[in-house]
Scaffold this motif. Structure first.
Motif, short mmCIF file in Angstrom:
data_model
loop_
_atom_site.label_atom_id
_atom_site.label_comp_id
_atom_site.label_asym_id
_atom_site.label_seq_id
_atom_site.Cartn_x
_atom_site.Cartn_y
_atom_site.Cartn_z
N THR A 44 -5.59 7.45 -5.01
CA THR A 44 -6.18 7.05 -3.73
C THR A 44 -7.16 8.15 -3.31
OG1 THR A 44 -4.07 6.00 -3.16
CG2 THR A 44 -5.62 6.38 -1.36
N SER B 99 -9.84 4.99 -0.27
CA SER B 99 -10.19 3.86 -1.13
C SER B 99 -9.16 2.73 -1.04
CB SER B 99 -10.34 4.34 -2.57
OG SER B 99 -9.19 5.09 -2.94
N ARG B 100 -8.04 2.97 -0.35
CA ARG B 100 -7.03 1.91 -0.16
C ARG B 100 -6.84 1.53 1.30
NH1 ARG B 100 -3.58 1.31 -4.86
NH2 ARG B 100 -3.72 3.12 -6.22
N SER C 125 0.84 -1.21 0.00
CA SER C 125 0.00 0.00 0.00
C SER C 125 0.87 1.25 0.00
CB SER C 125 -0.89 0.00 1.24
OG SER C 125 -1.49 1.27 1.38
#
Ligand SMILES: Cc1cc2nc3c(=O)[nH]c(=O)nc-3n(C[C@H](O)[C@H](O)[C@H](O)COP(=O)(O)OP(=O)(O)OC[C@H]3O[C@@H](n4cnc5c(N)ncnc54)[C@H](O)[C@@H]3O)c2cc1C
Length: 374
Positions: free
Chosen positions: A168, A181-182, A2
């Protein structure tokens, strides 16, 4: 892996436009642990669609103070991040007696350090052909090429170890926690610098601030006869738009003159101005229209009007369009939106068309109050 920071940060900045990056730069220079989250794969909003005109001198009040500080930060960043910041100033071209009157009043207030009045011959040395009566040179202003300068600042931050999570989206914010969103990010403080998208992320905050969206139409045109003009160029219509000029008593007479001679320019909200990119292409604009949502259909009459006025300004029979685009910025009467939306969370948006000019001066003031008074 990530792209989001795995451990809590002191400051999370949402948005990698000029306003978000200005906060990230300032926080990094203060030794804070900062990270940036950006919805797009690169900054594609207002910050790369503009003229790159660091329009310092025409501002007034707080905006002038932020602009003067912002100018120094741009010059510092240009040296560090390796992009061009031309200290070429601004040329203001006056083609009506009423325009000269505004410039003379402005020069009397600001003094020769900031405003140098020019006669017609001196204007023609910079820009042949506009039938100027005279004008002014504003030596403090800068010219940047935004599509290279803004990514260069992001690249410099990344090189300094500031994580930027591209592609993101931030979905919601609460004290200490930002949902994206991550995944989630823990942040002691958050600055939401999402520009005009604040009205989508936090509609109540935007509405309470009286925020709407301003749509601008822009053209890139080939330089007529290989013209090179180092300063950014403003015209009489610009004198009705920026606080430093528009606040002069004689601006009223100028508005009346334009309304009588060319009301279509006021209807289009035109601020006829241009800057030249390092490669020579001329960024020519612009028209202004205000609405919470803009229809996607482009009115060709606006482009024709801009081309007509541009050709007159250059004394050219016609102009060759290289590229067209539209941009939007957040707009409200206050000029800056700085709202505490939760404990340690601030929404910051420049709600007038001067974010490139003031963002780097505004960010230190926001961080002072976010870290010491909240
Ligand atoms: C055509 C035009 C010409 C202009 N000319 C000038 C000029 O010459 N000089 C000047 O000083 N100013 C100028 N301005 C104004 C200036 O460009 C803006 O004030 C400034 O760029 C606003 O910066 P920003 O970072 O707030 O917005 P933006 O550049 O729009 O950046 C906001 C960022 O937030 C991101 N974002 C939005 N929502 C989310 C989310 N939920 N999660 C994650 N990321 C999100 C967006 O993707 C975007 O990248 C002009 C503006 C326009 C449109």
């Amino acid at each position: 892996m990530s792209p989001l920071p795995a451990t809590p940060v002191d400051l999370l900045v949402v948005g990698a436009g000029v306003v978000g990056l200005a906060h990230a730069v300032e926080a990094h220079l203060r030794g804070l642990r900062v990270a940036v989250v950006e919805r797009d794969a690169f900054a594609a909003g207002a910050s790369i669609r503009n003229f790159g005109h660091i329009c310092v001198t025409a501002q007034d009040g707080d905006a002038l103070r932020y602009a003067l500080a912002g100018r120094e930060r741009w010059l510092w960043l240009a040296a560090k991040a390796g992009f061009d910041a031309a200290e070429a100033g601004t040329l203001v071209v006056a083609r009506r007696p009423e325009e000269m009157a505004v410039l003379e009043e402005f020069a009397a207030v600001r003094g020769v350090e900031q405003v140098r009045l020019l006669d017609a011959a001196a204007v023609a040395r910079h820009l042949p052909g506009p039938e100027a009566l005279g004008g002014a040179h504003l030596p403090l202003d800068l010219r940047l090429d935004s599509p290279t300068a803004v990514p260069a600042v992001a690249g410099w931050l990344a090189g300094q170890g500031v994580p930027i999570a591209w592609r993101t989206s931030v979905l919601s914010v609460e004290p200490g926690l930002v949902r994206t969103s991550r995944g989630d990010v823990r942040a002691a403080r958050t600055v939401l610098a999402v520009g005009h998208d604040l009205d989508r992320l936090l509609p109540d905050v935007a509405e309470a601030a009286g925020m709407t969206r301003c749509l601008l139409r822009m053209l890139e045109v080939a330089p007529p006869d290989g013209l090179r003009v180092a300063p950014g160029v403003l015209t009489g219509l610009s004198l009705l738009r920026y606080g430093g000029f528009a606040g002069r008593p004689s601006a009223e007479g100028l508005r009346d003159a334009v309304a009588a001679e060319a009301p279509e320019l006021l209807d289009a909200g035109m601020n006829l101005m241009f800057t030249q990119r390092p490669g020579g292409a001329i960024v020519l604009g612009d028209t202004h229209h205000y609405s919470p949502t803009h229809a996607p259909f482009d009115d060709e009459a606006m482009a024709e009007l801009l081309l007509r006025e541009g050709a007159r300004l250059f004394g050219a029979p016609s102009l060759r369009v290289l590229r067209r685009w539209r941009g939007q910025y957040a707009s409200s009467a206050a000029g800056v939106l700085d709202a505490a939306v939760a404990d340690g969370v601030r929404a910051v948006s420049v709600t007038s068309g001067i974010g490139m000019t003031i963002a780097h001066g505004l960010a230190p003031a926001v961080l002072d109050s976010l870290f010491w008074h909240s």
